[in-house]
Design an enzyme around this catalytic site. Sequence first.
Site, PDB file in Angstrom:
ATOM      1  N   GLU A 333       0.667  -1.156  -0.022  1.00  0.00           N
ATOM      2  CA  GLU A 333      -0.127  -0.011  -0.213  1.00  0.00           C
ATOM      3  C   GLU A 333       0.860   1.309   0.146  1.00  0.00           C
ATOM      4  OE1 GLU A 333      -2.683  -0.537   3.490  1.00  0.00           O
ATOM      5  OE2 GLU A 333      -3.935  -1.933   2.128  1.00  0.00           O
ATOM      6  N   ASP A 412      -8.194  -8.970   4.930  1.00  0.00           N
ATOM      7  CA  ASP A 412      -8.052  -7.796   5.447  1.00  0.00           C
ATOM      8  C   ASP A 412      -8.987  -7.578   6.497  1.00  0.00           C
ATOM      9  OD1 ASP A 412      -6.931  -5.499   6.518  1.00  0.00           O
ATOM     10  OD2 ASP A 412      -7.601  -4.196   4.763  1.00  0.00           O
ATOM     11  N   GLU A 440     -12.220  -1.576  12.504  1.00  0.00           N
ATOM     12  CA  GLU A 440     -12.507  -0.797  11.035  1.00  0.00           C
ATOM     13  C   GLU A 440     -13.627  -1.460  10.348  1.00  0.00           C
ATOM     14  OE1 GLU A 440      -8.825  -1.456   8.847  1.00  0.00           O
ATOM     15  OE2 GLU A 440      -9.657  -0.533   7.195  1.00  0.00           O
TER      16      GLU A 440
END
Lengths: 724, 724
Positions: A333, A412, A440
């Site tokens: 990323e 993820d 998240e």
Amino acid sequence: MRRNRPECDTSPDPTDVHPAWLPPAAFRAVGSRHTLVHGDGLLVDTVLREVRLACATHGGTVRRSADGPPAHLVLALTGRSPQPAETEAAGRPGGTAPATEPSGRTPSVVNDDGMRRVLDAARADLAAAGGGPLGDEGYAVVRHGEVTVVLADAPAGLLHGLFHVVRLGESAFGAPHPARAYRPVMRRRMLDHWDNVDVHPVMGQVERGYAGGSILWRDGRAHPDRARVRAYARLLAGCGINAVSVNNVNVHATEARLLTDRLDDVAEIADDLRSYGIRVHLSVNFAAPVMVGGLSTADPLDEKVRAWWVETTARVYARIPDFGGYLVKADSEGQPGPFSYGRDHADGANLLAEALAPYGGVMHWRAFVYNHRQDWRDRSTDRARAAHDTFAPLDGRFQDNVIVQVKHGPVDFQTREPVSPVIAAMPGTRLAVEFQVTQEYTGQQRHVCYLAPWWHEVLRFTPWGDDGPTVADVAADGGGLAAVSNVGDDPFWTGHPLAQANLYAYGRLAWDPRLRPEDVLDEWIDLTFDPAASADPELLRRTLHEIMDDSWRTYERYTAPLGVGFMVRPGHHYGPDVDGYEYTAWGTYHFADRDGVGVDRTRATGTGFTGQYPPPWSQVYESPEQCPDELLLFFHHVRYDHVLRSGSTVVQHIYDTHFAGVAEVTAMSDRWAALAGLVDPVVHARVDERLAEQQRSAQEWCDQVNAYFHRKSGVPDVYGRPLY
Amino acid sequence: MRRNRPECDTSPDPTDVHPAWLPPAAFRAVGSRHTLVHGDGLLVDTVLREVRLACATHGGTVRRSADGPPAHLVLALTGRSPQPAETEAAGRPGGTAPATEPSGRTPSVVNDDGMRRVLDAARADLAAAGGGPLGDEGYAVVRHGEVTVVLADAPAGLLHGLFHVVRLGESAFGAPHPARAYRPVMRRRMLDHWDNVDVHPVMGQVERGYAGGSILWRDGRAHPDRARVRAYARLLAGCGINAVSVNNVNVHATEARLLTDRLDDVAEIADDLRSYGIRVHLSVNFAAPVMVGGLSTADPLDEKVRAWWVETTARVYARIPDFGGYLVKADSEGQPGPFSYGRDHADGANLLAEALAPYGGVMHWRAFVYNHRQDWRDRSTDRARAAHDTFAPLDGRFQDNVIVQVKHGPVDFQTREPVSPVIAAMPGTRLAVEFQVTQEYTGQQRHVCYLAPWWHEVLRFTPWGDDGPTVADVAADGGGLAAVSNVGDDPFWTGHPLAQANLYAYGRLAWDPRLRPEDVLDEWIDLTFDPAASADPELLRRTLHEIMDDSWRTYERYTAPLGVGFMVRPGHHYGPDVDGYEYTAWGTYHFADRDGVGVDRTRATGTGFTGQYPPPWSQVYESPEQCPDELLLFFHHVRYDHVLRSGSTVVQHIYDTHFAGVAEVTAMSDRWAALAGLVDPVVHARVDERLAEQQRSAQEWCDQVNAYFHRKSGVPDVYGRPLY
């Protein structure tokens, strides 16, 4: 919110911060008795301070000596000398323990006759139970006549033993019982802060943080509220965590300097955490030799680069002798990594590990490496494959002090994923399994979502089939557990007061993954809410348990179905957007069309991801008939009328679970409403407000996901409920 | 990039800024001749300065007097005295005209015999042509023998006449011709800057700005680069714009103070714009009496509020005597408005209009009012209806100096929308039609998208049918045109060099909406690129024309189909996301399911929006057979196999247009490549870079939109092209 707080309370946490699972009431059983503390060192000072604080609140007494009146509780080191690291730490000028007892004494032998007899009996009892050494952090508990004895070989064990007795409360002082030994299953139980030192323009101060700003950093420096950091350390020790990485794995310009000219900031935090037995780790940028070292390359095979890391690391240890090690996110990323220099991740990790090795430091190297510039048109690429493709071939090439840190699932931190195949693929490598305590993808601390049942499923999963070791075994034999923190400077620490349970449970499961999540939940409820002191203890206990115990499955029901994942709003990841990632470069697709949905990851016709698993899972996941329902769409593209093992069709399952999930949130809210008057009104109001948002959001998820699949499939709900 | 720029150039724009459509070369025909300037006042000074600058570059001469050698060009006021406003402005200390001529002289009568004869003949010619007064901004052009004469009644007319001659170039000096009069069709031709004074944390410095920071504001104050602002004013005057609103319609805390203690900043900008005949307007916050006035209410019927606006406005005019007026976005997307006090928008607008009236100021009140908290499940609500629902009932209630500013379409500057029904619904109200020069939804100045053909379609639309007035007529009779600027501090002004054409064309169409967009494009090409001086004038002209002329329709082809709109990424609005707004509160839906797509806005079965139009459009739009193809999905929900008037099915049309759009971008790139060597290499490189992004983005649009509808409909492309 700190009711019943006596004037003499000297607890280090400020008055406007919620005490979480260590309120004064949690210490009632200990603090109302007579305690003897035997031992020396920084952490024994901490034990003594904790007991003294409890006694000030609850009327008991505590002494650090061998003579005096009979005790109800004896907390004793077993005579082993303090460990070098502890000795050094205790003697350091930065040490924060209030040295109210004369120091320098080492009462390695208990010399009061009565107490000596009790201890001798406890030791004999422990030996009879076949207990070997308790180790750095283990402890044993014996109930002998009227006295409860906690034995430890080392100061950290004594601290953990104290918190054990606190958890037991009055039951620690009931019927006599022989010695029971407790040792952490995971040697390292780590919490990773994704805190930025500077506020990031997009990600804010805490990346994926849902509880305000950082408690570790403010305005580009170590946070001036040291008391808050110490209160945090106490909570972490109270649930068993012993390592903290203090900055975001995405290491920007300011954070890169923590390794060099900003090291004092790290040392300051280390000082505060040390008194609760917690070591500091640091996220570093692989390109640090270029960013802050003035070199022209960060090539891991370059001699100058190697020398730079050796010298830099030596300076870190000179300043922080018990420094834990580095954490690196590389080639992921946008973070730099060894790929830039044509090297592999073993080259990269070993470079830093070599620098850390002389000091016993460890190199946590994340396996979260994938192509985030994927072409959504190309169905042959598969982000789920990436970590295994990159790391499995490197097995055996990592140095001993490298820990490859693997996210528990292949993608993820979704609400539901299979276990990562990397966990079964690197027998010659120390692996840590990484969880995400910060919510998240699981409601961002606006939704109640108790995650321990999810983690427990992962930890007890057997990658090689029923008779083989579990994921927990792999982690225990390797690098332990790591998890992303959910804490911020919010007065409740975690935004949603009930999200505290996730941090608590993570620590407890890291200490012992065999614990049942529902038992850990009850522990947390008893510590945090003090039901015994309420007007209706049973109602309070039962209701909280009912609200939280199944809340992860509730969340799963009203969000992305059958393991498909990532139907969230891009960027912030909150709320539904079924196609939000469908045509992006992130490799997170569901391929829904008018006929069906799901990702074909089979060897037969798909990406071949199922082949990354050993048997039996390579077969189980390959077969749409054998694949567990909850992972069906992760592994298979099926028609909407495909019949699940549950007997329902895929599309009717989507409708049913979404309506059910919303109804469960309504029930949750009703239950919470019934607790008015039994719970601190400030806590009640905060949770009320969050439940209203959860209800709104759950309805939105339900309506959008159902509308999406109804519009695509054209299949009506068999019960005729509204589909928009 | 400013090649051919002589040493003596005293142009006010800095050397690193592109000269846009007024490069030195554009003045070659004027600057190489002998010019006489007759008249006085600030704007005549500007005319003189412009001609002097041109002569310095190209070798001609200029004099401001009546005697001397014969002239090729006479720029003359027709003897009318300067207007009071001009006199005042010219005499103000803030005036910026370099007074190189002795001032105080008023050559109201031309006294040289030769020139007098030329002028007399020109005037007679104009009278013979039936020309009445030329007005504040009009002018007439006569070619008489070897002399070209520009006559004007007022200084602004002379300036516009000069730019007219510049546009004509050599052809202004060809065969003699009788007088031709030019008067602006729209009295007010306004540009709205959505510039924030402070940088907004989400929207940046220029809301929906794609050309860097603001040229008007920096670091919370008026921008210190005054030369840039004057260069900007010159460009605006050069295309006919005469009013600028200097700050974002979303008026935040700092911007609210421009009205009061920050008024000097506005005055500074007004000084710079004045010398090119441009008045300053200000966006104000309806809650200003509370925000900056210390009152407890902004209720439009409250006497204290009324008095506050009267006093505040008096102070504005004391500081800026030619101040244009206010612009207000009220009760929209979070901005405060009269609804908060139970009042309507006439109450709100009249309140401010009353304060402006004594000074001749106007109140631009935006009709962009809608509920942005819409429930996507409720198909009876319709954002397209909102402006008409709110404003049509108020017709006749607005004071004379209120201008209700209506976005040209009923939604929000999409690539394709019908004309707003509000335009036909308020005969008793002065309406301005609002366009968006900044390419928010049309490629954000990364895509070539020449918008004039789109605006032209809107302007010539006849809301009451073929024999009735046009949209342009409504605006001409009312408040003129307004548009959101596309300019920033980028060296090319607009990010994409070819996006300059949109600003130019907006000004030109506002002056005269009867101009053909393709002719305006050629004007712009000739001014900007100076083809005459290139190695292949015809290739350069033709290629630029081919690239740009149809580029809006190309953009339409590869983006949202058949008028459906809003298939963009939420928030920033760049790039495709077919479902991006489908389940949101913004009221921007397409309702695609497995059978069909589109919004049913009919009276028969839909939201009834078609009923907001007068005949014939109320009937045409109601009928899926009569509705123009390009608006079909705006008005109707139809099956994918619905046959369009073009003969294609809806879904095949989607595939065809998307593939065609991408191919056209490829052709565009190829054409641009052929211009290497004919265009300034810096410009060429910048456009090249943008074309690469346009190509990538167009392909992405094509593939995503096609994949979306293929997955939903299941219909294959008849030509077998790839659908993902």
